[in-house]
Design a protein around this motif. Structure first.
Motif, PDB file in Angstrom:
ATOM      1  N   GLU A  55      21.437  42.783  35.898  1.00 41.89           N
ATOM      2  CA  GLU A  55      22.689  42.129  35.517  1.00 41.89           C
ATOM      3  C   GLU A  55      22.858  40.866  36.349  1.00 41.89           C
ATOM      4  O   GLU A  55      22.433  40.809  37.504  1.00 41.89           O
ATOM      5  CB  GLU A  55      23.861  43.089  35.771  1.00 41.89           C
ATOM      6  N   LYS A  56      23.486  39.869  35.709  1.00 41.51           N
ATOM      7  CA  LYS A  56      23.733  38.624  36.407  1.00 41.51           C
ATOM      8  C   LYS A  56      25.014  37.999  35.892  1.00 41.51           C
ATOM      9  O   LYS A  56      25.328  38.112  34.709  1.00 41.51           O
ATOM     10  CB  LYS A  56      22.566  37.662  36.208  1.00 41.51           C
ATOM     11  N   HIS A  57      25.757  37.356  36.780  1.00 42.32           N
ATOM     12  CA  HIS A  57      27.028  36.746  36.410  1.00 42.32           C
ATOM     13  C   HIS A  57      26.997  35.257  36.736  1.00 42.32           C
ATOM     14  O   HIS A  57      26.367  34.825  37.704  1.00 42.32           O
ATOM     15  CB  HIS A  57      28.184  37.389  37.190  1.00 42.32           C
ATOM     16  N   SER A  58      27.682  34.505  35.898  1.00 44.72           N
ATOM     17  CA  SER A  58      27.895  33.093  36.185  1.00 44.72           C
ATOM     18  C   SER A  58      29.199  32.684  35.538  1.00 44.72           C
ATOM     19  O   SER A  58      29.279  32.513  34.325  1.00 44.72           O
ATOM     20  CB  SER A  58      26.743  32.251  35.639  1.00 44.72           C
ATOM     21  N   LEU A  61      30.386  34.140  32.229  1.00 46.07           N
ATOM     22  CA  LEU A  61      29.210  34.709  31.576  1.00 46.07           C
ATOM     23  C   LEU A  61      28.686  35.925  32.339  1.00 46.07           C
ATOM     24  O   LEU A  61      28.645  35.926  33.564  1.00 46.07           O
ATOM     25  CB  LEU A  61      28.093  33.664  31.493  1.00 46.07           C
ATOM     26  N   ARG A  62      28.317  36.924  31.554  1.00 40.37           N
ATOM     27  CA  ARG A  62      27.660  38.098  32.140  1.00 40.37           C
ATOM     28  C   ARG A  62      26.451  38.427  31.277  1.00 40.37           C
ATOM     29  O   ARG A  62      26.579  38.592  30.066  1.00 40.37           O
ATOM     30  CB  ARG A  62      28.606  39.284  32.201  1.00 40.37           C
ATOM     31  N   VAL A  63      25.290  38.524  31.906  1.00 45.63           N
ATOM     32  CA  VAL A  63      24.061  38.838  31.187  1.00 45.63           C
ATOM     33  C   VAL A  63      23.493  40.145  31.715  1.00 45.63           C
ATOM     34  O   VAL A  63      23.480  40.371  32.924  1.00 45.63           O
ATOM     35  CB  VAL A  63      23.024  37.707  31.353  1.00 45.63           C
ATOM     36  N   THR A  64      23.053  40.990  30.807  1.00 44.04           N
ATOM     37  CA  THR A  64      22.357  42.211  31.189  1.00 44.04           C
ATOM     38  C   THR A  64      20.949  42.190  30.613  1.00 44.04           C
ATOM     39  O   THR A  64      20.690  41.519  29.613  1.00 44.04           O
ATOM     40  CB  THR A  64      23.095  43.460  30.692  1.00 44.04           C
ATOM     41  N   LEU A  65      20.065  42.908  31.249  1.00 45.58           N
ATOM     42  CA  LEU A  65      18.683  43.006  30.793  1.00 45.58           C
ATOM     43  C   LEU A  65      18.225  44.444  30.925  1.00 45.58           C
ATOM     44  O   LEU A  65      18.362  45.044  31.989  1.00 45.58           O
ATOM     45  CB  LEU A  65      17.781  42.096  31.619  1.00 45.58           C
ATOM     46  N   ASP A  66      17.696  44.987  29.844  1.00 49.62           N
ATOM     47  CA  ASP A  66      17.130  46.330  29.837  1.00 49.62           C
ATOM     48  C   ASP A  66      15.681  46.204  29.391  1.00 49.62           C
ATOM     49  O   ASP A  66      15.393  46.122  28.198  1.00 49.62           O
ATOM     50  CB  ASP A  66      17.927  47.231  28.893  1.00 49.62           C
ATOM     51  N   THR A  67      14.770  46.189  30.348  1.00 48.36           N
ATOM     52  CA  THR A  67      13.360  45.989  29.998  1.00 48.36           C
ATOM     53  C   THR A  67      12.764  47.203  29.284  1.00 48.36           C
ATOM     54  O   THR A  67      11.802  47.067  28.547  1.00 48.36           O
ATOM     55  CB  THR A  67      12.533  45.664  31.250  1.00 48.36           C
ATOM     56  N   LEU A  74      24.520  38.930  26.191  1.00 48.53           N
ATOM     57  CA  LEU A  74      25.310  37.862  26.810  1.00 48.53           C
ATOM     58  C   LEU A  74      26.763  38.114  26.463  1.00 48.53           C
ATOM     59  O   LEU A  74      27.112  38.208  25.284  1.00 48.53           O
ATOM     60  CB  LEU A  74      24.880  36.494  26.289  1.00 48.53           C
ATOM     61  N   LEU A  75      27.586  38.230  27.470  1.00 52.71           N
ATOM     62  CA  LEU A  75      29.026  38.424  27.296  1.00 52.71           C
ATOM     63  C   LEU A  75      29.746  37.186  27.789  1.00 52.71           C
ATOM     64  O   LEU A  75      29.534  36.755  28.922  1.00 52.71           O
ATOM     65  CB  LEU A  75      29.502  39.656  28.067  1.00 52.71           C
TER      66      LEU A  75
END
Lengths: 114, 115
Positions: A55-58, A61-67, A74-75
């Motif tokens: 997960e990463k925030h800016s 914006l909030r992005v999650t990644l499930d490999t 993208l939220l």
């Protein structure tokens, strides 16, 4: 060929609501990036998440990644009219000695109704 | 830095004519990419260079397309002869890192119309 596929293709919400866009991809990646494109303009980088991050925030914006599922989301919180644009996910493929450029999906067209 | 600069912004040409699109990447960036965007096919990676050397041109649709990067500050994409189906927006992008561990910076694009 398209590596990433965004979902939905189009999204229309009211100003102030949250917008969620999803991206699925097919092969192992080095990282995944989200870009925004306003009509008639070039793409602008929003955020990069590496394959070992979840997960990463800016800002809003909030992005999650499930490999394991090969997917990302993208939220955009508290949407504004200025967020109206097309949003693309892009994957940097891992191949041997290094990634080989960015491959883009077809994008989600987001419309924020005032 | 002014960012990635592409010229021209718009190009209208007749079928059969030669078209040359130009790109100036951000100074210090090692990698340069050419993309084509259409409604039907989205963004397609045509070719990319690393340290001025073409690395992968598998996305170039036909022999009518060619790209060069004679030095670190200039690249061209040429279509000869052009056809109506080449009509699209062509983007150039540059990045510090071929491995794409950092973001790519895009130019404003060249809108090509072949009539």
């Amino acid at each position: 060929s398209q590596q990433g596929e965004e979902d939905p293709q189009a999204l229309s919400i009211q100003e102030g609501e949250n917008a969620t866009m999803n991206c699925s991809y097919k092969t192992s990646i080095n990282n995944l990036q989200w870009y925004r494109q306003n009509s008639g303009r070039g793409l602008v980088h929003l955020i990069l998440i590496r394959s070992n991050e979840r997960e990463k925030h800016s800002g809003r914006l909030r992005v999650t990644l499930d490999t394991s599922k090969k997917s990302s989301s993208l939220l955009i919180t508290a949407s504004r009219a200025a967020d109206t644009a097309s949003y693309f996910c892009a994957t940097a493929l891992y191949s041997g000695g290094g990634a080989d450029g960015l491959t883009f999906g077809k994008g989600t067209h987001l419309i924020i109704q005032p | 830095d002014a960012g990635v600069i592409q010229s021209p912004r718009h190009e209208v040409t007749e079928m059969g004519q030669e078209v040359t699109l130009r790109c100036k990447p951000i100074s210090g960036h090692n990698s340069l990419f050419w993309y084509r965007q259409t409604m039907m096919r989205g963004l397609e990676l045509l070719i990319y260079f690393n340290n001025n050397v073409p690395i992968d041109d598998s996305g170039m649709p036909e022999d009518r397309f060619s790209a060069k990067m004679p030095n670190a500050s200039f690249s061209t994409l040429k279509i000869q002869p052009s056809e109506p189906r080449d009509s699209a927006v062509y983007f150039c992008a540059s990045s510090l890192d071929r491995r794409m561990n950092t973001e790519a910076f895009f130019g404003q694009g060249t809108r090509l119309t072949v009539v």
